[in-house]
Design an enzyme around this catalytic site. Sequence first.
Site, PDB file in Angstrom:
ATOM      1  N   LYS A  59      39.669  38.015  24.884  1.00 12.83           N
ATOM      2  CA  LYS A  59      40.484  37.016  24.184  1.00 12.83           C
ATOM      3  C   LYS A  59      39.704  36.047  23.297  1.00 12.83           C
ATOM      4  O   LYS A  59      40.252  35.530  22.327  1.00 12.83           O
ATOM      5  CB  LYS A  59      41.295  36.209  25.197  1.00 12.83           C
ATOM      6  CG  LYS A  59      42.360  37.034  25.876  1.00 12.83           C
ATOM      7  CD  LYS A  59      43.147  36.194  26.844  1.00 12.83           C
ATOM      8  CE  LYS A  59      44.133  37.059  27.586  1.00 12.83           C
ATOM      9  NZ  LYS A  59      44.988  36.268  28.468  1.00 12.83           N
ATOM     10  N   TYR A  76      49.345  38.616  37.958  1.00 11.53           N
ATOM     11  CA  TYR A  76      50.651  39.154  38.358  1.00 11.53           C
ATOM     12  C   TYR A  76      50.527  40.480  39.099  1.00 11.53           C
ATOM     13  O   TYR A  76      51.521  41.070  39.488  1.00 11.53           O
ATOM     14  CB  TYR A  76      51.586  39.281  37.148  1.00 11.53           C
ATOM     15  CG  TYR A  76      51.069  40.199  36.080  1.00 11.53           C
ATOM     16  CD1 TYR A  76      50.337  39.685  35.014  1.00 11.53           C
ATOM     17  CD2 TYR A  76      51.287  41.568  36.143  1.00 11.53           C
ATOM     18  CE1 TYR A  76      49.837  40.526  34.046  1.00 11.53           C
ATOM     19  CE2 TYR A  76      50.783  42.413  35.172  1.00 11.53           C
ATOM     20  CZ  TYR A  76      50.064  41.889  34.126  1.00 11.53           C
ATOM     21  OH  TYR A  76      49.564  42.725  33.161  1.00 11.53           O
ATOM     22  N   ASN A  84      35.154  25.069  37.940  1.00  8.64           N
ATOM     23  CA  ASN A  84      34.627  26.345  37.440  1.00  8.64           C
ATOM     24  C   ASN A  84      33.230  26.595  37.984  1.00  8.64           C
ATOM     25  O   ASN A  84      32.588  25.719  38.531  1.00  8.64           O
ATOM     26  CB  ASN A  84      34.607  26.357  35.901  1.00  8.64           C
ATOM     27  CG  ASN A  84      34.468  27.752  35.328  1.00  8.64           C
ATOM     28  OD1 ASN A  84      35.107  28.689  35.821  1.00  8.64           O
ATOM     29  ND2 ASN A  84      33.642  27.924  34.330  1.00  8.64           N
ATOM     30  N   ARG A  85      32.769  27.845  37.845  1.00 11.84           N
ATOM     31  CA  ARG A  85      31.425  28.227  38.277  1.00 11.84           C
ATOM     32  C   ARG A  85      30.387  27.674  37.291  1.00 11.84           C
ATOM     33  O   ARG A  85      29.357  27.163  37.676  1.00 11.84           O
ATOM     34  CB  ARG A  85      31.379  29.761  38.317  1.00 11.84           C
ATOM     35  CG  ARG A  85      30.100  30.388  38.745  1.00 11.84           C
ATOM     36  CD  ARG A  85      30.279  31.891  38.843  1.00 11.84           C
ATOM     37  NE  ARG A  85      30.771  32.482  37.585  1.00 11.84           N
ATOM     38  CZ  ARG A  85      31.075  33.766  37.444  1.00 11.84           C
ATOM     39  NH1 ARG A  85      30.957  34.603  38.464  1.00 11.84           N
ATOM     40  NH2 ARG A  85      31.518  34.226  36.285  1.00 11.84           N
ATOM     41  N   THR A  86      30.720  27.762  35.992  1.00 12.48           N
ATOM     42  CA  THR A  86      29.776  27.368  34.948  1.00 12.48           C
ATOM     43  C   THR A  86      30.251  26.091  34.262  1.00 12.48           C
ATOM     44  O   THR A  86      31.276  26.099  33.560  1.00 12.48           O
ATOM     45  CB  THR A  86      29.662  28.506  33.902  1.00 12.48           C
ATOM     46  OG1 THR A  86      29.493  29.739  34.608  1.00 12.48           O
ATOM     47  CG2 THR A  86      28.509  28.304  32.947  1.00 12.48           C
ATOM     48  N   THR A 112      43.722  41.284  26.287  1.00 15.14           N
ATOM     49  CA  THR A 112      43.567  40.679  27.608  1.00 15.14           C
ATOM     50  C   THR A 112      42.097  40.649  28.025  1.00 15.14           C
ATOM     51  O   THR A 112      41.210  40.933  27.203  1.00 15.14           O
ATOM     52  CB  THR A 112      44.512  41.361  28.633  1.00 15.14           C
ATOM     53  OG1 THR A 112      44.472  40.607  29.850  1.00 15.14           O
ATOM     54  CG2 THR A 112      44.179  42.807  28.907  1.00 15.14           C
TER      55      THR A 112
HETATM   56  P1  ATR Z   1      40.015  35.110  30.097  1.00 12.92           P
HETATM   57  O1  ATR Z   1      39.356  34.927  28.770  1.00 12.92           O
HETATM   58  O2  ATR Z   1      41.039  36.173  30.128  1.00 12.92           O
HETATM   59  O3  ATR Z   1      40.544  33.837  30.690  1.00 12.92           O
HETATM   60  P2  ATR Z   1      37.345  35.147  31.119  1.00 12.92           P
HETATM   61  O4  ATR Z   1      36.855  34.564  29.862  1.00 12.92           O
HETATM   62  O5  ATR Z   1      36.610  36.272  31.709  1.00 12.92           O
HETATM   63  O6  ATR Z   1      38.860  35.614  31.044  1.00 12.92           O
HETATM   64  O7  ATR Z   1      37.421  33.924  32.129  1.00 12.92           O
HETATM   65  C1  ATR Z   1      37.410  34.110  33.449  1.00 12.92           C
HETATM   66  C2  ATR Z   1      37.126  32.771  34.158  1.00 12.92           C
HETATM   67  O8  ATR Z   1      37.089  33.111  35.522  1.00 12.92           O
HETATM   68  C3  ATR Z   1      35.796  32.140  33.814  1.00 12.92           C
HETATM   69  O9  ATR Z   1      35.916  30.747  33.846  1.00 12.92           O
HETATM   70  C4  ATR Z   1      34.882  32.618  34.942  1.00 12.92           C
HETATM   71  O10 ATR Z   1      33.889  31.675  35.319  1.00 12.92           O
HETATM   72  P3  ATR Z   1      32.572  31.341  34.408  1.00 12.92           P
HETATM   73  O11 ATR Z   1      33.038  30.402  33.346  1.00 12.92           O
HETATM   74  O12 ATR Z   1      31.624  30.738  35.354  1.00 12.92           O
HETATM   75  O13 ATR Z   1      32.124  32.660  33.886  1.00 12.92           O
HETATM   76  C5  ATR Z   1      35.845  32.747  36.079  1.00 12.92           C
HETATM   77  N1  ATR Z   1      35.431  33.800  37.008  1.00 12.92           N
HETATM   78  C6  ATR Z   1      35.631  35.131  36.883  1.00 12.92           C
HETATM   79  N2  ATR Z   1      35.113  35.793  37.934  1.00 12.92           N
HETATM   80  C7  ATR Z   1      34.569  34.853  38.747  1.00 12.92           C
HETATM   81  C8  ATR Z   1      33.900  34.897  40.022  1.00 12.92           C
HETATM   82  N3  ATR Z   1      33.684  36.053  40.665  1.00 12.92           N
HETATM   83  N4  ATR Z   1      33.495  33.730  40.562  1.00 12.92           N
HETATM   84  C9  ATR Z   1      33.713  32.558  39.927  1.00 12.92           C
HETATM   85  N5  ATR Z   1      34.341  32.444  38.718  1.00 12.92           N
HETATM   86  C10 ATR Z   1      34.765  33.576  38.153  1.00 12.92           C
END
Ligand code: ATR
Length: 279
Positions: free
Chosen positions: A66, A221, A151-153, A62
């Site tokens: 991943k 969840y 998304n942020r990025t 998780t």
């Molecule tokens: P997983 O692989 O389990 O899906 P992850 O790779 O950490 O988890 O992905 C989390 C997503 O949530 C990412 O798209 C991340 O945004 P970035 O691509 O900009 O890194 C987004 N995310 C997590 N925390 C965030 C936050 N505080 N604000 C905005 N986006 C967030």
Amino acid sequence: MEKIYGVIGDPIAHSMSPDMHNDLFQFYNLHARYHAFHVKQEHLRDAIKGFKAIGLSGFNVTIPHKVAILEMLDEVEEVAANIGAVNTVVNENGKLVGYNTDGQGYITSLMTKIKKELKECQVLIIGAGGAARGIYISLAAAGVKTIDIVNRTAENADKIIASCRYKTSSSYYEISGNEYDLTKYDIIINTTSIGMHPNIDQTPIPIEQDLSGTVVSDIIYNPLETSFLKDAQRNGAIIDNGIGMFVYQGALAFEKWTGIFPDPARMERVVRTRLGGTT
Ligand code: ATR
């Protein structure tokens, strides 16, 4: 000898996978135990080596591992390789083989909520991590024509869109901007960890418009009903919490490990009991 299974992540203390899988092992009379392992990013490679050395039978993966785990496995099944994310690992005679049961689990769960054909739905995904990629590619493979990403990025969203081998149309929107129109979507999915315990007051994007008829889904969840889902429900949306996806990804993983497809209703009861909800 008792078989050992587990889940790795950071954080991991909140995980309900041990309750769900240990209940199943007992119910199906299997001599096995499932543990939660707290593995930090910098220790992932060592942890995988250790699991292989001690002969762990299988494990789930998780946040945040991943994507990073792919190159550490002996083999990655085709769909998981296309997605670029692994959530389930099976020890096949000493070889660690990676699979992805998130996307299929999510679709199976979503089908119980939507009224239209899945193919005809316009979908908005919030986030562009491993979970987002699994859902995006699984939806595209299922024939969904529009899958936009917030998304942020931008780069992370672009990578998902560019790497998808199934034909679909996608636009990217900045998470803090106001370029996207939530009312045009049939399905809106939060795949970020924003709003997960303990940050339960946070939401990934604001919802202020009428979303009657829209299915708003959150893969989190814990808590069962995130602030994001509460906002959506207040605005008329049909909400879908992370239990369905969680249960089905777990059921598909359990099947890969044991050959038994377990009872999803039983699994959901275990999760709801652990969460203190009704059964
Ligand atoms: P997983 O692989 O389990 O899906 P992850 O790779 O950490 O988890 O992905 C989390 C997503 O949530 C990412 O798209 C991340 O945004 P970035 O691509 O900009 O890194 C987004 N995310 C997590 N925390 C965030 C936050 N505080 N604000 C905005 N986006 C967030």
